[in-house]
Design a protein around this motif. Structure first.
Motif, PDB file in Angstrom:
ATOM      1  N   LYS A 124       6.007  -2.773   4.239  1.00 42.98           N
ATOM      2  CA  LYS A 124       5.951  -2.079   2.952  1.00 42.98           C
ATOM      3  C   LYS A 124       4.500  -1.997   2.490  1.00 42.98           C
ATOM      4  CE  LYS A 124      10.538  -3.255   1.133  1.00 42.98           C
ATOM      5  NZ  LYS A 124      11.279  -3.910   0.015  1.00 42.98           N
ATOM      6  N   PHE A 125       4.129  -0.815   2.002  1.00 44.85           N
ATOM      7  CA  PHE A 125       2.776  -0.573   1.508  1.00 44.85           C
ATOM      8  C   PHE A 125       2.861  -0.263   0.014  1.00 44.85           C
ATOM      9  CE2 PHE A 125       2.859   0.281   5.999  1.00 44.85           C
ATOM     10  CZ  PHE A 125       1.652  -0.209   6.479  1.00 44.85           C
ATOM     11  N   PRO A 126       2.531  -1.235  -0.862  1.00 39.09           N
ATOM     12  CA  PRO A 126       2.706  -1.038  -2.310  1.00 39.09           C
ATOM     13  C   PRO A 126       1.510  -0.359  -2.976  1.00 39.09           C
ATOM     14  CG  PRO A 126       2.136  -3.322  -1.838  1.00 39.09           C
ATOM     15  CD  PRO A 126       2.206  -2.630  -0.514  1.00 39.09           C
ATOM     16  N   LEU A 127       1.825   0.442  -3.992  1.00 45.50           N
ATOM     17  CA  LEU A 127       0.822   1.118  -4.804  1.00 45.50           C
ATOM     18  C   LEU A 127       1.255   1.103  -6.265  1.00 45.50           C
ATOM     19  CD1 LEU A 127       0.026   4.385  -2.784  1.00 45.50           C
ATOM     20  CD2 LEU A 127      -1.471   2.399  -3.035  1.00 45.50           C
ATOM     21  N   SER A 128       0.301   0.951  -7.161  1.00 46.31           N
ATOM     22  CA  SER A 128       0.549   1.135  -8.588  1.00 46.31           C
ATOM     23  C   SER A 128       0.052   2.531  -8.941  1.00 46.31           C
ATOM     24  CB  SER A 128      -0.202   0.078  -9.407  1.00 46.31           C
ATOM     25  OG  SER A 128      -0.086   0.358 -10.799  1.00 46.31           O
ATOM     26  N   ILE A 129       0.938   3.369  -9.478  1.00 45.22           N
ATOM     27  CA  ILE A 129       0.578   4.769  -9.733  1.00 45.22           C
ATOM     28  C   ILE A 129       0.934   5.187 -11.155  1.00 45.22           C
ATOM     29  CG2 ILE A 129       0.855   5.405  -7.311  1.00 45.22           C
ATOM     30  CD1 ILE A 129       3.547   6.617  -8.005  1.00 45.22           C
ATOM     31  N   GLY A 130       0.225   6.186 -11.664  1.00 40.91           N
ATOM     32  CA  GLY A 130       0.513   6.728 -12.981  1.00 40.91           C
ATOM     33  C   GLY A 130      -0.636   7.606 -13.467  1.00 40.91           C
ATOM     34  N   ALA A 131      -0.518   8.174 -14.622  1.00 43.66           N
ATOM     35  CA  ALA A 131       0.748   8.301 -15.308  1.00 43.66           C
ATOM     36  C   ALA A 131       1.601   9.351 -14.596  1.00 43.66           C
ATOM     37  CB  ALA A 131       0.525   8.708 -16.768  1.00 43.66           C
ATOM     38  N   LEU A 132       2.894   9.043 -14.480  1.00 42.55           N
ATOM     39  CA  LEU A 132       3.812   9.946 -13.793  1.00 42.55           C
ATOM     40  C   LEU A 132       4.015  11.207 -14.632  1.00 42.55           C
ATOM     41  CD1 LEU A 132       6.410   7.277 -12.634  1.00 42.55           C
ATOM     42  CD2 LEU A 132       4.585   8.308 -11.283  1.00 42.55           C
ATOM     43  N   PRO A 133       4.190  12.357 -13.994  1.00 40.89           N
ATOM     44  CA  PRO A 133       4.340  13.609 -14.748  1.00 40.89           C
ATOM     45  C   PRO A 133       5.604  13.608 -15.609  1.00 40.89           C
ATOM     46  CG  PRO A 133       4.891  13.933 -12.439  1.00 40.89           C
ATOM     47  CD  PRO A 133       4.291  12.566 -12.538  1.00 40.89           C
ATOM     48  N   GLU A 134       5.518  14.295 -16.740  1.00 37.97           N
ATOM     49  CA  GLU A 134       6.663  14.404 -17.633  1.00 37.97           C
ATOM     50  C   GLU A 134       7.470  15.675 -17.375  1.00 37.97           C
ATOM     51  OE1 GLU A 134       5.284  14.097 -21.620  1.00 37.97           O
ATOM     52  OE2 GLU A 134       4.485  12.061 -21.386  1.00 37.97           O
ATOM     53  N   ASP A 135       6.905  16.590 -16.605  1.00 38.86           N
ATOM     54  CA  ASP A 135       7.563  17.880 -16.360  1.00 38.86           C
ATOM     55  C   ASP A 135       8.074  18.016 -14.931  1.00 38.86           C
ATOM     56  OD1 ASP A 135       5.080  17.888 -15.231  1.00 38.86           O
ATOM     57  OD2 ASP A 135       4.538  19.919 -15.841  1.00 38.86           O
ATOM     58  N   ALA A 136       8.382  16.898 -14.291  1.00 39.90           N
ATOM     59  CA  ALA A 136       8.908  16.927 -12.921  1.00 39.90           C
ATOM     60  C   ALA A 136       9.991  15.872 -12.757  1.00 39.90           C
ATOM     61  CB  ALA A 136       7.790  16.701 -11.906  1.00 39.90           C
ATOM     62  N   ASP A 137      10.943  16.145 -11.883  1.00 39.41           N
ATOM     63  CA  ASP A 137      12.033  15.198 -11.613  1.00 39.41           C
ATOM     64  C   ASP A 137      11.760  14.347 -10.381  1.00 39.41           C
ATOM     65  OD1 ASP A 137      13.563  16.120 -13.790  1.00 39.41           O
ATOM     66  OD2 ASP A 137      14.360  17.777 -12.579  1.00 39.41           O
ATOM     67  N   GLU A 138      10.790  14.754  -9.579  1.00 40.42           N
ATOM     68  CA  GLU A 138      10.473  14.013  -8.368  1.00 40.42           C
ATOM     69  C   GLU A 138       9.051  14.321  -7.917  1.00 40.42           C
ATOM     70  OE1 GLU A 138      13.441  15.403  -5.624  1.00 40.42           O
ATOM     71  OE2 GLU A 138      12.241  17.137  -5.020  1.00 40.42           O
ATOM     72  N   LEU A 139       8.513  13.421  -7.099  1.00 41.50           N
ATOM     73  CA  LEU A 139       7.215  13.623  -6.472  1.00 41.50           C
ATOM     74  C   LEU A 139       7.405  13.585  -4.963  1.00 41.50           C
ATOM     75  CD1 LEU A 139       4.799  11.390  -8.610  1.00 41.50           C
ATOM     76  CD2 LEU A 139       5.028  13.879  -8.665  1.00 41.50           C
ATOM     77  N   VAL A 140       6.863  14.574  -4.282  1.00 41.15           N
ATOM     78  CA  VAL A 140       6.991  14.654  -2.832  1.00 41.15           C
ATOM     79  C   VAL A 140       5.647  14.304  -2.198  1.00 41.15           C
ATOM     80  CG1 VAL A 140       7.544  16.122  -0.868  1.00 41.15           C
ATOM     81  CG2 VAL A 140       8.756  16.444  -3.041  1.00 41.15           C
ATOM     82  N   PHE A 141       5.657  13.293  -1.350  1.00 45.05           N
ATOM     83  CA  PHE A 141       4.463  12.857  -0.641  1.00 45.05           C
ATOM     84  C   PHE A 141       4.559  13.302   0.822  1.00 45.05           C
ATOM     85  CE2 PHE A 141       5.314   9.979  -4.105  1.00 45.05           C
ATOM     86  CZ  PHE A 141       4.074   9.777  -4.695  1.00 45.05           C
ATOM     87  N   LYS A 142       3.411  13.371   1.479  1.00 46.08           N
ATOM     88  CA  LYS A 142       3.384  13.660   2.905  1.00 46.08           C
ATOM     89  C   LYS A 142       2.740  12.484   3.625  1.00 46.08           C
ATOM     90  CE  LYS A 142       3.284  18.697   2.438  1.00 46.08           C
ATOM     91  NZ  LYS A 142       2.580  19.955   2.765  1.00 46.08           N
ATOM     92  N   ALA A 143       3.477  11.889   4.561  1.00 44.92           N
ATOM     93  CA  ALA A 143       3.008  10.694   5.263  1.00 44.92           C
ATOM     94  C   ALA A 143       2.766  10.992   6.737  1.00 44.92           C
ATOM     95  CB  ALA A 143       4.020   9.563   5.122  1.00 44.92           C
ATOM     96  N   ILE A 144       1.700  10.420   7.264  1.00 42.93           N
ATOM     97  CA  ILE A 144       1.360  10.576   8.680  1.00 42.93           C
ATOM     98  C   ILE A 144       1.275   9.195   9.311  1.00 42.93           C
ATOM     99  CG2 ILE A 144      -0.327  11.448  10.333  1.00 42.93           C
ATOM    100  CD1 ILE A 144      -1.158  13.492   8.241  1.00 42.93           C
ATOM    101  N   GLN A 145       2.105   8.943  10.301  1.00 43.40           N
ATOM    102  CA  GLN A 145       2.216   7.648  10.970  1.00 43.40           C
ATOM    103  C   GLN A 145       1.589   7.741  12.364  1.00 43.40           C
ATOM    104  OE1 GLN A 145       6.288   6.436  11.398  1.00 43.40           O
ATOM    105  NE2 GLN A 145       5.783   4.333  11.979  1.00 43.40           N
ATOM    106  N   THR A 146       0.645   6.839  12.627  1.00 44.06           N
ATOM    107  CA  THR A 146      -0.045   6.835  13.921  1.00 44.06           C
ATOM    108  C   THR A 146       0.277   5.554  14.684  1.00 44.06           C
ATOM    109  OG1 THR A 146      -1.859   8.138  13.005  1.00 44.06           O
ATOM    110  CG2 THR A 146      -2.282   6.992  15.079  1.00 44.06           C
TER     111      THR A 146
END
Length: 245
Positions: A124-146
């Motif tokens: 698990k790779f933890p991150l503290s993030i913010g402020a989260l958007p108020e006008d979206a229901d989800e956030l889509v990330f793109k991950a690359i695994q090597t």
């Protein structure tokens, strides 16, 4: 014979289900540690399983959405991994807490210092993030695994509504609605602090009154002893005078 054929068909069907469902359990995903409310901050974990039997995962790149940039992204130190946070200039500055933000985090990269994620394990790779958007229901990330054998797997395919899950789905963080409790959290803390201050003042007043009462009692006690001694002495003197007379 029929029973044997049925059993064999069942075994084949079961193995087919396992094979088809395996990728759903093995892709890179993201989950919050608690609520991920709109407009707030959250700690999220990117879960990375090792899908190979003969190679280790040695690098993870997580690209952040540009349509909803995040100004604050803080990684947690992880033993055995070096983390690098990449920021980029925003085409349109953000306004956060009355301040304009001209850049935001666009990518976080973890690189293994040693063996990385070995076969049969996940990380698990933890991150503290913010402020989260108020006008979206989800956030889509793109991950690359090597992998250690230089193989690269790109978890970047979005999930389309009504369609089956893609072969390499992108991690998606679902955002919850901001509650009234979260909006009033600061005011509640202020009221609690005020109540605590009042309680402390009352305790101090009570303690002062108690100390004053104790002091008064001691003074009266000493005066009583002095008066008593004086009375005894007066009585002795008076008795001697009567005897001499």
């Amino acid at each position: 014979m029929k029973a044997s054929r049925i059993a064999a068909a069942g075994a084949v069907a079961a193995s087919t289900v396992v094979v088809l469902s395996a990728p759903a359990f093995a892709h890179v995903s993201v989950q919050p540690e608690g609520p991920a409310a709109k407009g707030g901050y959250a700690v999220v974990d990117f879960k990375v399983p090792n899908e190979r039997d003969d190679a280790s995962t040695t690098k993870l790149e997580v690209n952040f959405p540009t349509d909803h940039p995040l100004a604050s992204v803080m990684p947690q130190p992880m033993e055995g991994w070096t983390v690098n946070v990449t920021k980029s200039k925003l085409d349109k500055p953000l306004e956060m807490h009355g301040e304009k933000i001209s850049e935001a985090v666009t990518k976080v990269t973890w690189t293994a210092d040693g063996k990385g994620i070995e076969p049969g394990y996940f990380q698990k790779f933890p991150l503290s993030i913010g402020a989260l958007p108020e006008d979206a229901d989800e956030l889509v990330f793109k991950a690359i695994q090597t992998y250690s054998d230089k193989e690269v797997v790109r978890w970047i395919e979005p999930q389309k509504e009504g369609a089956e899950e893609p072969e390499n789905p992108a991690p998606v963080l679902t955002l919850s609605a901001a509650s009234e409790d979260e909006h009033s959290h600061g005011a509640s803390n202020a009221e609690d602090a005020s109540d605590d201050s009042k309680a402390a003042a009352e305790d101090t007043t009570a303690a002062s009154s108690s100390d004053s009462s104790d002091t008064t009692a001691r003074v009266l006690g000493v005066v009583g002893i002095v008066v008593g001694v004086a009375g005894v002495a007066f009585g002795v003197v008076a008795s001697r005078r009567r005897t001499n007379a």
